[in-house]
Each structure stands twice: as C-alpha cells, then as structure tokens.
Enzyme design. Structure first.
Site, PDB file in Angstrom:
ATOM      1  N   HIS A  61      -5.453   3.936   6.775  1.00  0.00           N
ATOM      2  CA  HIS A  61      -5.882   3.069   5.678  1.00  0.00           C
ATOM      3  C   HIS A  61      -5.505   1.618   5.944  1.00  0.00           C
ATOM      4  O   HIS A  61      -4.628   1.313   6.750  1.00  0.00           O
ATOM      5  CB  HIS A  61      -5.264   3.512   4.350  1.00  0.00           C
ATOM      6  CG  HIS A  61      -3.762   3.362   4.309  1.00  0.00           C
ATOM      7  ND1 HIS A  61      -2.905   4.231   4.955  1.00  0.00           N
ATOM      8  CD2 HIS A  61      -2.973   2.433   3.698  1.00  0.00           C
ATOM      9  CE1 HIS A  61      -1.659   3.862   4.745  1.00  0.00           C
ATOM     10  NE2 HIS A  61      -1.667   2.755   3.991  1.00  0.00           N
TER      11      HIS A  61
ATOM     12  N   ASP B 234      -4.217  -1.581   3.552  1.00  0.00           N
ATOM     13  CA  ASP B 234      -3.515  -1.606   2.267  1.00  0.00           C
ATOM     14  C   ASP B 234      -4.364  -2.167   1.126  1.00  0.00           C
ATOM     15  O   ASP B 234      -4.960  -3.244   1.228  1.00  0.00           O
ATOM     16  CB  ASP B 234      -2.224  -2.430   2.381  1.00  0.00           C
ATOM     17  CG  ASP B 234      -1.116  -1.674   3.086  1.00  0.00           C
ATOM     18  OD1 ASP B 234      -1.133  -0.431   3.080  1.00  0.00           O
ATOM     19  OD2 ASP B 234      -0.213  -2.331   3.646  1.00  0.00           O
TER      20      ASP B 234
ATOM     21  N   HIS C  64      -3.676   1.348   9.367  1.00  0.00           N
ATOM     22  CA  HIS C  64      -2.479   1.987   9.899  1.00  0.00           C
ATOM     23  C   HIS C  64      -2.345   3.405   9.357  1.00  0.00           C
ATOM     24  O   HIS C  64      -3.008   3.784   8.384  1.00  0.00           O
ATOM     25  CB  HIS C  64      -1.221   1.167   9.592  1.00  0.00           C
ATOM     26  CG  HIS C  64      -0.953   0.951   8.134  1.00  0.00           C
ATOM     27  ND1 HIS C  64      -1.622  -0.005   7.390  1.00  0.00           N
ATOM     28  CD2 HIS C  64      -0.108   1.564   7.274  1.00  0.00           C
ATOM     29  CE1 HIS C  64      -1.196   0.030   6.142  1.00  0.00           C
ATOM     30  NE2 HIS C  64      -0.284   0.981   6.038  1.00  0.00           N
TER      31      HIS C  64
ATOM     32  N   ARG D  78       8.580  -2.654   1.465  1.00  0.00           N
ATOM     33  CA  ARG D  78       7.434  -3.471   1.863  1.00  0.00           C
ATOM     34  C   ARG D  78       7.216  -4.633   0.912  1.00  0.00           C
ATOM     35  O   ARG D  78       7.372  -4.490  -0.305  1.00  0.00           O
ATOM     36  CB  ARG D  78       6.166  -2.600   1.876  1.00  0.00           C
ATOM     37  CG  ARG D  78       4.955  -3.268   2.500  1.00  0.00           C
ATOM     38  CD  ARG D  78       3.702  -2.431   2.273  1.00  0.00           C
ATOM     39  NE  ARG D  78       3.220  -2.517   0.898  1.00  0.00           N
ATOM     40  CZ  ARG D  78       2.293  -1.720   0.373  1.00  0.00           C
ATOM     41  NH1 ARG D  78       1.777  -0.742   1.094  1.00  0.00           N
ATOM     42  NH2 ARG D  78       1.903  -1.874  -0.881  1.00  0.00           N
TER      43      ARG D  78
END
Length: 315
Positions: A115, A117, A265, A282
């Site tokens: 995917h 983000d 990723h 993150r």
C-alpha cells in the site's frame, strides 16, 4: 573491482542499497537540528532513492517530530485511527493494533498488504517517517517498491491506456477477512473515499508514477467490474516485482523516511508467527492533491483533506 557507490555531500554520506530504490544515510545526528545543507542533501536523496534509512538514531517522540518538521508540515498521526496520547503528530505502529486488525483469514495474493499511505484521502501524505523502537531479533522486515520505475517498465501502449484512467480508494478489510468493531467504528467516524489518477505526476520531479495502492484502490472508474479487476491485478503484480524493491532489516534506533508520492510498501506479517514484540512510531507530512498526466486533479468522494496536526488540535 569497482568502488562502492557512495555519494558524499558535505558531511552526509549516502549509500545506495539496490538498483532502483533505497539508500542508507550516514554522518548525521537526527537528535539535533540539521544544517540547511544536510536538509537539502537528505531531500535530494529522498527524491532520487524514494526511501532513505538511518541507523542508531534513538529519538524521543519530540525529537522525531522536530526532525520531521524540517521537511514539511506534520499531519495528525493518522486521520482515521488516531495518534499517541499527548503527541498528536505521532502514530503507533504496534504489533497488535486493534483498529487495523481483521477477523478471518484474508485471501493471500502476491500484492496482498502492499500500500501507499492513506490514499483514501484526497491529499495523501507527501512522506512518512517511521522509527523503530522495539524490534524483534529476526523477522519483521519492511519492503518498499519504486512506482516510477514500475511505470517506466510498462509497455508504451499500456502506459498510453492507463494515463487517463482513475480509480477509487477507500478503507476496507482485505478480501476474505471481516472488519473488527474497532475498524468499523474508526472508519465510520472519519470516512475517507477519494478518486485518484492511476498515474500520478510527481510534483517536484515531473516523473510519472504508477499510483495503484493495492490495499486501498478498489476499482477503476468507467471500466466494467471484470475489466477493472483484470487491469488492477496486472498492475499490482507488476509494481511488486522484486527488482523494483528494497527490503529493510530494522534495528532499535533505525528510521525510514519515504516519498509517499512514488512508493508503496509492505508491512511484515511474519511477526505474528513470532513471540517477540514489535513497536514503531510514524509521523507523516502534509501532502498535495495528486494530478494525472491529463492535468486532472484527484477529487474527494467522502471526507475532507488530511489536516496539519496544528489545525486538527484546534478543532
């Protein structure tokens, strides 16, 4: 014997990791403010290598946020699934995140889990910056793929066909799995659905990237259901070709910084077969609205653009 391909820019040392994507950066201390030349060198490496990695950078949440802010405005941790208490810019990537776990066994395909983000938003993050804290002694690697080289390696007729196509992105469980109550509640509170071009023009480099996030892209506009399925499966298989990718082994203090406009990723699933814990954090940087080769911008179907964390805190 050829020399190791290193790029030295002042005190910044850049070590490429594969032919098309990924480089380690050495010579900087991310716990302190960077110099303008360091910021420039890191940003240039990000644009060239799509994802850059740092080792032995033991940052606090505050230092993580401060490092990120040198490259753009921070979003709230996650527009749907929240943030770390007391740190609105930080999102927890824990082994057992309830909001993003599903019930049942999903159908496994070569592109499952890959995917880009938050592409359900009309303005997906420009970049994501992931910091490793608790890392298993083995397993738990993350992979990235270069969506620019993936586009370039398509045949010219196929590139011409998809240049004008658009697709709908949303948060849903993977095929074969069912949503948990936590997932349903979060998605209903902040529904995000957007229509993006299948090919995105990078706003800084002008390159075209194959913008086909396998987890979030559900169908191609104007195609029949079977046409859409066949085309997307072909493209998803293509973007996850091993020669377009890099695989990163995490260590405590590792940090990955990737360009969300030109990469997808894959988070690891082998960690669920291990008894070890895994905790990362993150931050993401506010992105622009994607534009296709035809000049048409993405449009929001449901929800509003992802806000900066500062604006979110005022609401």
């Amino acid at each position: 014997m050829s020399a190791l391909p290193l790029d030295e820019t002042g005190d910044v040392l850049i070590k490429p990791l594969s032919a098309h994507i990924g480089a380690e950066i050495h010579g900087v201390d991310l716990t302190h403010p960077l110099t303008p030349s360091q910021v420039s060198a890191i940003r240039a490496a990000l644009l060239k290598w799509r994802v850059v990695f740092f080792r032995e950078q033991f940052l606090s949440h505050e230092q993580h946020v401060a490092f990120s802010a040198q490259f753009g405005e921070l979003t709230v941790g996650h527009p749907v699934f929240g943030h770390v208490d007391g740190h609105p810019e930080v999102y927890s990537i824990a082994k057992h995140r309830k909001a993003t776990r599903f019930e049942g066994e999903p159908i496994r395909r070569p592109w499952s889990g890959w995917h880009t983000d938050v592409t359900a938003a009309v303005n997906p993050p420009f970049a994501s910056i992931l910091r490793g804290v608790t890392i298993p002694p083995y397993g738990g690697d993350t992979q990235w793929t270069n969506l620019v080289i993936a586009y370039q390696k398509l045949s010219a007729p196929l590139r011409g066909f998809i240049d004008g196509l658009r697709g709908v992105h949303r948060f849903t469980p993977p095929p074969g799995a069912a949503a948990t109550s936590e997932f349903v509640d979060a998605v209903q509170r902040r529904s995000l659905v957007s229509e993006h071009p299948l090919v995105r023009v990078h706003p800084e480099t002008g390159e075209r990237a194959l913008y086909v996030s396998p987890t979030f892209l559900k169908h191609v506009v104007s195609l029949t259901a079977r046409e859409s399925q066949a085309l997307l499966e072909l493209l998803w298989e293509h973007v996850t070709r091993p020669d377009f990718t890099v695989r990163f082994k995490w260590e405590p203090g590792s940090l990955a910084f990737w360009d969300n406009r030109s990469t997808a990723h894959l988070a690891p699933t082998d960690i669920f077969d291990l008894d070890f814990d895994r905790q990362l954090y993150r931050t993401t940087l506010v992105g622009d609205v994607p534009v296709g080769p035809d000049g048409r911008a993405s449009v929001s179907i449901e929800g509003s653009p992802v806000e900066a964390a500062a604006a979110f805190a005022l609401n």
